[in-house]
Write an enzyme that holds these catalytic residues in place. Structure first.
Site, mmCIF file in Angstrom:
data_model
loop_
_atom_site.group_PDB
_atom_site.id
_atom_site.type_symbol
_atom_site.label_atom_id
_atom_site.label_comp_id
_atom_site.label_asym_id
_atom_site.label_seq_id
_atom_site.Cartn_x
_atom_site.Cartn_y
_atom_site.Cartn_z
ATOM 1 C CE LYS A 123 -4.193 -1.716 0.458
ATOM 2 N NZ LYS A 123 -5.487 -1.295 0.015
ATOM 3 C CE LYS A 219 -5.343 -6.109 -6.661
ATOM 4 N NZ LYS A 219 -6.909 -5.923 -6.357
ATOM 5 C CE LYS A 222 -12.931 -2.681 -4.424
ATOM 6 N NZ LYS A 222 -13.572 -2.839 -2.915
#
Ligand code: ATP
Ligand code: MG
Length: 356
Positions: A123, A219, A222
């Site tokens: 992250k 990947k 969202k």
């Protein structure tokens, strides 16, 4: 009976990757609990949570956060989940025991173990080998992101969960949860001598990750800023066709499956396989369609996606209308069902600690 727990972050309307990698299985658990066999014998209970407390690791304007939460809940109802039978769909923030149990678990969670987890590194876009005391890491790493797996453990343990359907990336978190639960159980017991926590098992959803339509080596996500990189589960048929037509492939003429050298085409074949659930391998699918043009392949994939998503879009749009009563009712119902289960488990934890 088996108890299933799974969560999704309210970071946007789910995409095809979320659907194939998670939500479709949620729906399967829900549907299976209504089968004749389930009602007579091994009934499952399933808890599906929109983990809005986890989403606080990213800062957002209030109005946007509200909108994302609402869209996420409407998405789960639109795919066919509902607070009925043994299924509970709820917002994590509506059950205060998640945060309370997290604090309790924090007292046995090892910071060394947490620092070896890879999610906070990804992250923050830090290399996996980054250590916690690297200056760059401690400067930007917030406690919430670092202790995220402890909250996740609380989510799972609060429902006496036996099964946790997860993607590969989440396996280490379930392993962490199992360790925490075992540490607690080794010195905490209920009044009747039973261990306090049920030890959950991960169920890895089969199938590869669905990749981005624009950058097929990443990947589908969202949080990608380019909406053309993903198929949203509420895209219109025309939007789906357009996004597929614009999907990045290559200039070879034949269709073949090779994720290394042809990631774009291979992702389309992969999507086709998982959307249709046909029992053929990706190589077989490629061989059966080798003479299709790229446009032909893309049309075949769009058609399959449009068919699988069915009427999710109109149902979502209906639920999102202002003051939709079904949405309001389901949110309240989910909260009270989840509170009652979690409350019972939490009260056992309090008793076993002598703080009830
Ligand atoms: P974000 O970018 O905000 O992390 P996300 O798309 O990764 O969003 P999550 O809410 O993190 O979505 O994940 C929800 C579920 O969807 C998880 O079970 C995760 O494993 C699964 N999932 C996410 N992306 C994919 C993908 N591309 N292919 C298959 N499964 C996926
Ligand atoms: Mg994610």
């Amino acid at each position: 009976p088996q108890v299933v727990f799974s969560g999704i972050q309210p970071t946007g309307v789910p995409h095809l990757g979320n659907y194939i990698g998670a939500l479709r299985q949620w729906k399967n658990y829900h549907d299976a609990s209504f089968s004749v066999e389930a009602t007579t014998r091994h009934s499952t209970e399933q808890y599906f949570s929109i983990v809005d407390l986890h989403a606080l690791t990213a800062s957002l304007p209030k109005e946007q956060r509200k909108q994302l939460r609402k869209e996420s809940f409407a998405s789960l109802l639109a795919i066919g989940l509902k607070n009925t039978g043994t299924t509970t769909v709820f917002f994590q923030s509506h059950v205060s025991h998640h945060s309370e149990l997290m604090w309790i678990l924090s007292n046995v969670a090892s910071t060394g173990y947490l620092s070896r987890m890879t999610q906070w590194k990804s992250k923050l876009n830090l290399p996996d080998e980054t250590s916690l005391d690297a200056d760059e890491a401690t400067a930007v790493l917030k406690l919430g992101l670092f202790s995220y797996p402890v909250l996740q453990a609380a989510d799972i343990l609060l429902y006496d969960t036996t099964l946790v359907p997860v993607g590969h990336d989440q396996l280490q978190h379930v392993e962490f949860t199992r360790n925490l639960a075992r540490s607690f159980n080794s010195y905490l017991t209920e009044a009747d001598g039973k261990p306090v926590f049920t030890i959950p098992e991960a169920v890895v959803v089969p199938g590869k990750r669905i990749m981005s339509l624009r950058k097929p080596t990443q990947k589908m996500s969202k949080s990608d800023t380019d909406p053309r990189s993903r198929i949203s589960i509420i895209d219109s048929p025309e939007e789906i066709r357009q996004k597929l037509r614009a999907a990045v492939t290559d200039s070879l003429t034949e269709i073949s499956y090779d994720p290394e050298t042809r990631p774009g085409v291979s992702n389309l074949i992969e999507i086709y396989k998982h959307v249709t659930e046909i029992p053929a391998s990706c190589h077989e699918i490629a061989r059966d369609n080798q003479n299709l043009s790229m446009k032909g392949l893309k049309d075949m994939v769009s058609t399959a996606i449009i068919k699988e998503l069915g009427d999710i879009r109109p149902r979502f749009l209906q639920l999102m209308k202002q003051d939709n009563e079904i949405l309001t009712e389901e949110i309240a119902l989910g909260a009270s069902r989840a509170q009652s289960k979690a409350g019972a488990v939490f009260s056992n934890v309090q008793k076993s600690l002598g703080i009830s």
